[in-house]
Design an enzyme around this catalytic site. Structure first.
Site, PDB file in Angstrom:
ATOM      1  N   HIS A   1       0.819  -1.211   0.000  1.00 16.65           N
ATOM      2  CA  HIS A   1       0.000   0.000   0.000  1.00 16.65           C
ATOM      3  C   HIS A   1       0.857   1.268   0.000  1.00 16.65           C
ATOM      4  CE1 HIS A   1      -3.846  -2.146   1.625  1.00 16.65           C
ATOM      5  NE2 HIS A   1      -3.378  -2.656   0.496  1.00 16.65           N
TER       6      HIS A   1
ATOM      7  N   GLU B   1       0.721   4.017   1.765  1.00 19.81           N
ATOM      8  CA  GLU B   1       1.172   4.473   3.072  1.00 19.81           C
ATOM      9  C   GLU B   1       2.370   3.651   3.540  1.00 19.81           C
ATOM     10  OE1 GLU B   1      -3.429   4.199   3.526  1.00 19.81           O
ATOM     11  OE2 GLU B   1      -1.893   3.364   2.213  1.00 19.81           O
TER      12      GLU B   1
ATOM     13  N   CYS C   1      -6.308   1.287   5.370  1.00 17.19           N
ATOM     14  CA  CYS C   1      -6.788   0.008   5.895  1.00 17.19           C
ATOM     15  C   CYS C   1      -6.256  -0.171   7.323  1.00 17.19           C
ATOM     16  CB  CYS C   1      -6.336  -1.141   4.992  1.00 17.19           C
ATOM     17  SG  CYS C   1      -4.567  -1.543   5.121  1.00 17.19           S
TER      18      CYS C   1
ATOM     19  N   CYS D   1      -2.405  -0.556   7.520  1.00 13.35           N
ATOM     20  CA  CYS D   1      -1.689   0.708   7.312  1.00 13.35           C
ATOM     21  C   CYS D   1      -1.872   1.643   8.504  1.00 13.35           C
ATOM     22  CB  CYS D   1      -2.120   1.376   6.005  1.00 13.35           C
ATOM     23  SG  CYS D   1      -1.440   0.557   4.548  1.00 13.35           S
TER      24      CYS D   1
END
Length: 162
Positions: free
Chosen positions: A79, A81, A117, A120
């Site tokens: 992801h 992040e 999410c 993250c």
């Protein structure tokens, strides 16, 4: 000419970072800023050296009709992040702000209401990031105080309170 706000300036940069995403489902871009300096950038895509969904032409989660927010272990991507945090040292991320934007890869439209999410969120908490600013429209955004993610622990079952 009216000068763009600092928040939208950094969100514009995060939105540009989405153009590097290789995800067929959602294109995320993120940047970490501290003391008015960009510390790192990240976008969602397969780990270095692995084929990404854009190259393969298939998204496993789409093929299996997995709803958004579920079964991330089946996703090929790291992801945005996480990639952003990986590229920075913790001393740089302590007290920083993460700016994030999300686009639909098919239409290029911003996806309002996007968020990090749960995995993250844990990374953001441990990196010591203070705020997350998420773009909803070209000028509208949300500011999330990361301390709220610590208090509102989404990893606990609903019937368990500590």
């Amino acid at each position: 000419m009216e000068r763009v706000s600092k928040e939208n300036y950094y969100l514009d940069i995060a939105e540009t970072v989405t153009e590097r995403s290789t995800c067929l489902r959602r294109c995320y871009g993120a940047i970490i800023v501290k003391n008015d300096e960009i510390i790192s950038t990240g976008y969602n895509g397969a780990p270095r050296g692995r084929k990404n969904c854009a190259d393969l032409g298939v998204c496993t989660r789409e093929e299996l009709k997995i709803p958004s927010g579920e079964r991330y272990e089946l996703c090929r991507s790291v992801h945005a992040e996480a990639n952003c945090i990986i590229s920075a040292s913790r001393s740089e991320t302590l007290g920083s702000t993460l700016y994030m934007a999300c686009r639909n890869p098919r239409t290029g439209d911003l996806i309002p209401g996007s968020s990090s999410c749960s995995m993250c969120r844990r990374l953001i908490i441990n990196a010591g990031i203070s705020r997350v600013i998420i773009r909803d429209t070209k000028t509208d955004y949300r500011v999330v105080d990361v301390a709220g993610w610590i208090t509102d622990d989404d990893s606990l079952p609903e019937n368990l309170s500590l």
